[in-house]
Design an enzyme around this catalytic site. Structure first.
Site, PDB file in Angstrom:
ATOM      1  N   GLN A 109       0.858  -1.184   0.000  1.00 49.80           N
ATOM      2  CA  GLN A 109       0.000   0.000   0.000  1.00 49.80           C
ATOM      3  C   GLN A 109       0.889   1.227   0.000  1.00 49.80           C
ATOM      4  O   GLN A 109       1.750   1.370   0.864  1.00 49.80           O
ATOM      5  CB  GLN A 109      -0.907  -0.010   1.235  1.00 49.80           C
ATOM      6  CG  GLN A 109      -1.780   1.236   1.388  1.00 49.80           C
ATOM      7  CD  GLN A 109      -1.094   2.338   2.176  1.00 49.80           C
ATOM      8  OE1 GLN A 109      -0.286   2.069   3.064  1.00 49.80           O
ATOM      9  NE2 GLN A 109      -1.380   3.579   1.855  1.00 49.80           N
ATOM     10  N   HIS A 151     -12.212   3.773   4.083  1.00 48.51           N
ATOM     11  CA  HIS A 151     -11.118   3.723   5.043  1.00 48.51           C
ATOM     12  C   HIS A 151     -11.639   3.218   6.404  1.00 48.51           C
ATOM     13  O   HIS A 151     -11.198   3.672   7.467  1.00 48.51           O
ATOM     14  CB  HIS A 151     -10.472   5.105   5.189  1.00 48.51           C
ATOM     15  CG  HIS A 151      -8.988   5.060   5.427  1.00 48.51           C
ATOM     16  ND1 HIS A 151      -8.059   5.293   4.438  1.00 48.51           N
ATOM     17  CD2 HIS A 151      -8.266   4.799   6.537  1.00 48.51           C
ATOM     18  CE1 HIS A 151      -6.839   5.204   4.943  1.00 48.51           C
ATOM     19  NE2 HIS A 151      -6.938   4.899   6.221  1.00 48.51           N
TER      20      HIS A 151
HETATM   21  C1  LIG Z   1      -4.746   0.456  12.653  1.00 55.37           C
HETATM   22  C2  LIG Z   1      -5.093   0.743  11.235  1.00 55.37           C
HETATM   23  C3  LIG Z   1      -4.132   1.247  10.376  1.00 55.37           C
HETATM   24  C4  LIG Z   1      -4.430   1.525   9.047  1.00 55.37           C
HETATM   25  N1  LIG Z   1      -3.440   1.990   8.233  1.00 55.37           N
HETATM   26  C5  LIG Z   1      -3.703   2.196   6.923  1.00 55.37           C
HETATM   27  C6  LIG Z   1      -2.664   2.587   6.048  1.00 55.37           C
HETATM   28  O1  LIG Z   1      -1.520   2.776   6.450  1.00 55.37           O
HETATM   29  N2  LIG Z   1      -2.976   2.752   4.746  1.00 55.37           N
HETATM   30  C7  LIG Z   1      -4.256   2.559   4.252  1.00 55.37           C
HETATM   31  O2  LIG Z   1      -4.494   2.694   3.047  1.00 55.37           O
HETATM   32  N3  LIG Z   1      -5.260   2.202   5.073  1.00 55.37           N
HETATM   33  C8  LIG Z   1      -5.012   2.001   6.388  1.00 55.37           C
HETATM   34  N4  LIG Z   1      -6.023   1.610   7.224  1.00 55.37           N
HETATM   35  C9  LIG Z   1      -7.386   1.446   6.678  1.00 55.37           C
HETATM   36  C10 LIG Z   1      -7.534   0.024   6.158  1.00 55.37           C
HETATM   37  O3  LIG Z   1      -6.670  -0.188   5.074  1.00 55.37           O
HETATM   38  C11 LIG Z   1      -8.934  -0.293   5.668  1.00 55.37           C
HETATM   39  O4  LIG Z   1      -9.337   0.578   4.634  1.00 55.37           O
HETATM   40  C12 LIG Z   1      -9.971  -0.261   6.766  1.00 55.37           C
HETATM   41  O5  LIG Z   1      -9.425  -0.635   8.018  1.00 55.37           O
HETATM   42  C13 LIG Z   1     -11.095  -1.209   6.375  1.00 55.37           C
HETATM   43  O6  LIG Z   1     -12.130  -1.207   7.316  1.00 55.37           O
HETATM   44  P1  LIG Z   1     -12.255  -2.299   8.493  1.00 55.37           P
HETATM   45  O7  LIG Z   1     -11.152  -2.041   9.440  1.00 55.37           O
HETATM   46  O8  LIG Z   1     -13.597  -1.972   9.051  1.00 55.37           O
HETATM   47  O9  LIG Z   1     -12.183  -3.677   7.846  1.00 55.37           O
HETATM   48  C14 LIG Z   1      -5.743   1.315   8.549  1.00 55.37           C
HETATM   49  C15 LIG Z   1      -6.727   0.799   9.414  1.00 55.37           C
HETATM   50  C16 LIG Z   1      -6.413   0.514  10.742  1.00 55.37           C
HETATM   51  C17 LIG Z   1      -7.501  -0.056  11.627  1.00 55.37           C
END
Ligand SMILES: Cc1cc2nc3c(=O)[nH]c(=O)nc-3n(C[C@H](O)[C@H](O)[C@H](O)COP(=O)(O)O)c2cc1C
Length: 290
Positions: free
Chosen positions: A30, A188
């Protein structure tokens, strides 16, 4: 489990370390684009390059996150005293001493091995510990990411290119026009813009128009196997899961993450049986009648 894993730009463990620890894993990467494009391009080269020792491409799919032009206002983080850099407080100290397993298994283990974690993919001179601010302008996340950037990434990256954070047909069409292989319809995890539409509300429309021309993934809010099937029934070809395995990891380490992924598998099977179909893709036929 045969599930690809997507490594974040901001991961503390590098894509090379993960590749070496799990040589058969299918790794995606990513990308958050940094202000300094030369550094972003070097990171891409590093990620795409055959591993120094293994000669295996370390990542074949690049996911560019396009939905975070500004740091979101996360009141729950403020309430819980979580920030980067982490600020010492009485509450934090209390949390640490009342979680001895985490203290020994995570914090002290870092202290005696590598020291406090750093952002593993950041160039050495810009690497700061998660306890210190990362203020260097070069590695600030680009807040003016635009379609020309995606065109550049398309030229730099030969593997699959997905744009994450798309929530409109217009942007999905544009993604296709600039050469992306697919989009991740994502809010997100409802962690960025509280007024963003739910992915499930916009996905069917995007899939109807572009389903046979673009790979369409979805994420946000998956806590049950049936949630995965809802996204597939609404037009996604694959679904990404964020928090769920992290909760498992936090609660029970590797076994906890494994248990939650197993739970999803079982729930998918139960739901398919309840629906009287054999494969997840058949949910689309159920949903559309086509
Ligand atoms: C702790 C944490 C860190 C995340 N870091 C990133 C990241 O660095 N880059 C990104 O594109 N999305 C990031 N996300 C979002 C996730 O990629 C994703 O879109 C999202 O968590 C999906 O929803 P869900 O947690 O309900 O399954 C993060 C989510 C969490 C919970």
């Amino acid at each position: 489990m045969g599930i690809p894993v997507c490594i974040s730009t901001q991961s503390v463990t590098t894509v090379e370390e993960i590749r070496d620890g799990a040589p058969s894993a299918s790794l995606w990467f990513q990308l958050y684009v940094w202000k300094n494009r030369d550094l972003s391009r070097s990171l891409l080269e590093r990620v795409g390059k055959a591993g120094v020792t293994t000669l295996v491409v370390t990542a074949d799919t690049l996911v560019v996150t396009a939905d975070t032009p500004v740091g979101p206002k996360r009141e729950y983080n403020q309430r819980n005293g979580f920030s980067i850099p982490i600020k010492p407080s009485g509450r934090l100290a209390w949390d640490v001493v009342t979680h001895p397993r985490w203290l020994c298994g995570v914090l002290l283990r870092y202290m005696v091995t590598t020291g406090m974690p750093t952002y593993g993919h950041y160039p050495q001179e810009f690497r700061s510990r998660v306890t210190r601010p990362s203020v260097a302008e070069d590695v600030r996340l680009e807040n003016h990411l635009n379609w020309d950037d995606i065109r550049d990434l398309r030229r730099w990256w030969r593997g699959k290119l997905l744009i994450k954070g798309v929530l409109s047909l217009r942007d999905a069409l544009k993604a296709k026009e600039v050469g992306a292989d697919g989009v991740v319809v994502s809010a997100h995890g409802a962690r960025n813009l509280d007024a963003a539409p739910a992915p499930i509300a916009v996905l069917p429309h995007i899939a109807d128009v572009l389903g046979d021309k673009l790979e369409i993934l979805a994420d946000s809010g998956v806590v049950r196997g049936s949630d995965i099937l809802k996204y597939i029934g609404s037009g996604a070809t694959s679904v990404m899961v964020g928090r769920l395995p992290l909760w498992g990891l936090a609660a029970g380490g590797e076994a906890g993450a494994y248990a939650l992924l197993t739970m999803l598998r079982e729930e998918i099977d139960i739901t398919l049986t309840m629906l009287g179909i054999r494969a997840p893709a058949e949910t689309r036929t159920l949903a559309t009648g086509r």
